[in-house]
Scaffold this motif. Sequence first.
Motif, mmCIF file in Angstrom:
data_model
loop_
_atom_site.group_PDB
_atom_site.id
_atom_site.type_symbol
_atom_site.label_atom_id
_atom_site.label_comp_id
_atom_site.label_asym_id
_atom_site.label_seq_id
_atom_site.Cartn_x
_atom_site.Cartn_y
_atom_site.Cartn_z
ATOM 1 N N SER A 155 0.829 -1.204 0.000
ATOM 2 C CA SER A 155 0.000 0.000 0.000
ATOM 3 C C SER A 155 0.865 1.255 0.000
ATOM 4 O O SER A 155 2.046 1.217 0.357
ATOM 5 C CB SER A 155 -0.959 0.010 1.193
ATOM 6 O OG SER A 155 -0.254 0.106 2.394
ATOM 7 N N ARG A 156 0.278 2.336 -0.423
ATOM 8 C CA ARG A 156 0.977 3.618 -0.539
ATOM 9 C C ARG A 156 2.203 3.487 -1.436
ATOM 10 O O ARG A 156 3.292 3.940 -1.116
ATOM 11 C CB ARG A 156 1.356 4.179 0.829
ATOM 12 C CG ARG A 156 0.159 4.496 1.692
ATOM 13 C CD ARG A 156 0.599 5.047 3.027
ATOM 14 N NE ARG A 156 -0.557 5.338 3.841
ATOM 15 C CZ ARG A 156 -0.808 6.513 4.388
ATOM 16 N NH1 ARG A 156 0.016 7.515 4.207
ATOM 17 N NH2 ARG A 156 -1.875 6.686 5.106
ATOM 18 N N MET A 157 1.998 2.790 -2.540
ATOM 19 C CA MET A 157 3.028 2.602 -3.564
ATOM 20 C C MET A 157 4.264 1.876 -3.026
ATOM 21 O O MET A 157 5.392 2.212 -3.327
ATOM 22 C CB MET A 157 3.404 3.928 -4.208
ATOM 23 C CG MET A 157 2.230 4.585 -4.925
ATOM 24 S SD MET A 157 2.671 6.094 -5.783
ATOM 25 C CE MET A 157 3.773 5.463 -7.037
ATOM 26 N N GLN B 68 5.294 1.536 0.160
ATOM 27 C CA GLN B 68 6.019 2.164 1.267
ATOM 28 C C GLN B 68 6.254 1.194 2.422
ATOM 29 O O GLN B 68 5.411 0.366 2.744
ATOM 30 C CB GLN B 68 5.235 3.360 1.807
ATOM 31 C CG GLN B 68 5.250 4.555 0.903
ATOM 32 C CD GLN B 68 4.553 5.749 1.534
ATOM 33 O OE1 GLN B 68 3.907 5.644 2.571
ATOM 34 N NE2 GLN B 68 4.686 6.893 0.900
ATOM 35 N N ARG C 111 6.730 0.910 6.443
ATOM 36 C CA ARG C 111 6.336 1.698 7.614
ATOM 37 C C ARG C 111 6.956 1.124 8.876
ATOM 38 O O ARG C 111 7.307 -0.041 8.918
ATOM 39 C CB ARG C 111 4.823 1.822 7.734
ATOM 40 C CG ARG C 111 4.051 0.556 7.676
ATOM 41 C CD ARG C 111 2.553 0.762 7.731
ATOM 42 N NE ARG C 111 2.022 0.974 6.397
ATOM 43 C CZ ARG C 111 0.909 1.620 6.147
ATOM 44 N NH1 ARG C 111 0.176 2.102 7.102
ATOM 45 N NH2 ARG C 111 0.485 1.783 4.921
ATOM 46 N N LEU D 243 6.680 6.146 6.787
ATOM 47 C CA LEU D 243 5.608 6.417 7.733
ATOM 48 C C LEU D 243 5.938 5.720 9.047
ATOM 49 O O LEU D 243 6.475 4.603 9.042
ATOM 50 C CB LEU D 243 4.292 5.853 7.169
ATOM 51 C CG LEU D 243 3.027 5.973 7.984
ATOM 52 C CD1 LEU D 243 2.491 7.398 7.873
ATOM 53 C CD2 LEU D 243 1.984 4.996 7.459
ATOM 54 N N GLN E 64 3.954 4.647 12.619
ATOM 55 C CA GLN E 64 2.621 4.563 13.209
ATOM 56 C C GLN E 64 2.692 3.895 14.571
ATOM 57 O O GLN E 64 3.664 3.223 14.901
ATOM 58 C CB GLN E 64 1.686 3.782 12.287
ATOM 59 C CG GLN E 64 2.123 2.355 12.032
ATOM 60 C CD GLN E 64 1.323 1.686 10.921
ATOM 61 O OE1 GLN E 64 0.783 2.343 10.032
ATOM 62 N NE2 GLN E 64 1.247 0.370 10.988
#
Length: 154
Positions: free
Chosen positions: A80-82, A84, A86, A122, A124
């Motif tokens: 997801s998110r190209m 990415q 995290r 990212l 989280q």
Amino acid sequence: MPPSDPIIRPATTDDLPAIIALLADDVLGRTREDASMPPADAYVRAFDAMMADGNQIQVVADRDGVVVGTLQVTIIPGLSRMGQTRGQIEGVRVAASERGAGLGEALIRWAIEACRTRGCALVQLTTDRSRTDAHRFYDRLGFTASHLGYKLTL
């Protein structure tokens, strides 16, 4: 002589009892952790598995040989998110005697930098709804409460 500044370092097996004690030292932790000695086999197996996994980082904050804080970072590759990668921060704990002195912020900033170094786009984390002080803390550090989390106990 005043105490030295804490050093954030990788956790070792010798740190496991102190880490478990920190996890158990709050209202929520008391109900879900077992800080009896020696550490339960489940903790030892989990720690060994983490140490064998290159995407797991467990650190402690050590002040003069005493563990006064800890956290875990998991590096999560994903599509997801190209594509990415995290970083997930878990199990952030600071000894009661150290709270309010900046150690929690130092641990989180260390984790953010570790994620950045590992190529994460990212960072989280989750925090229990009842931990309102933690919510203010994470807000102050620039995190946003952007998602609603769900869990299913198995």
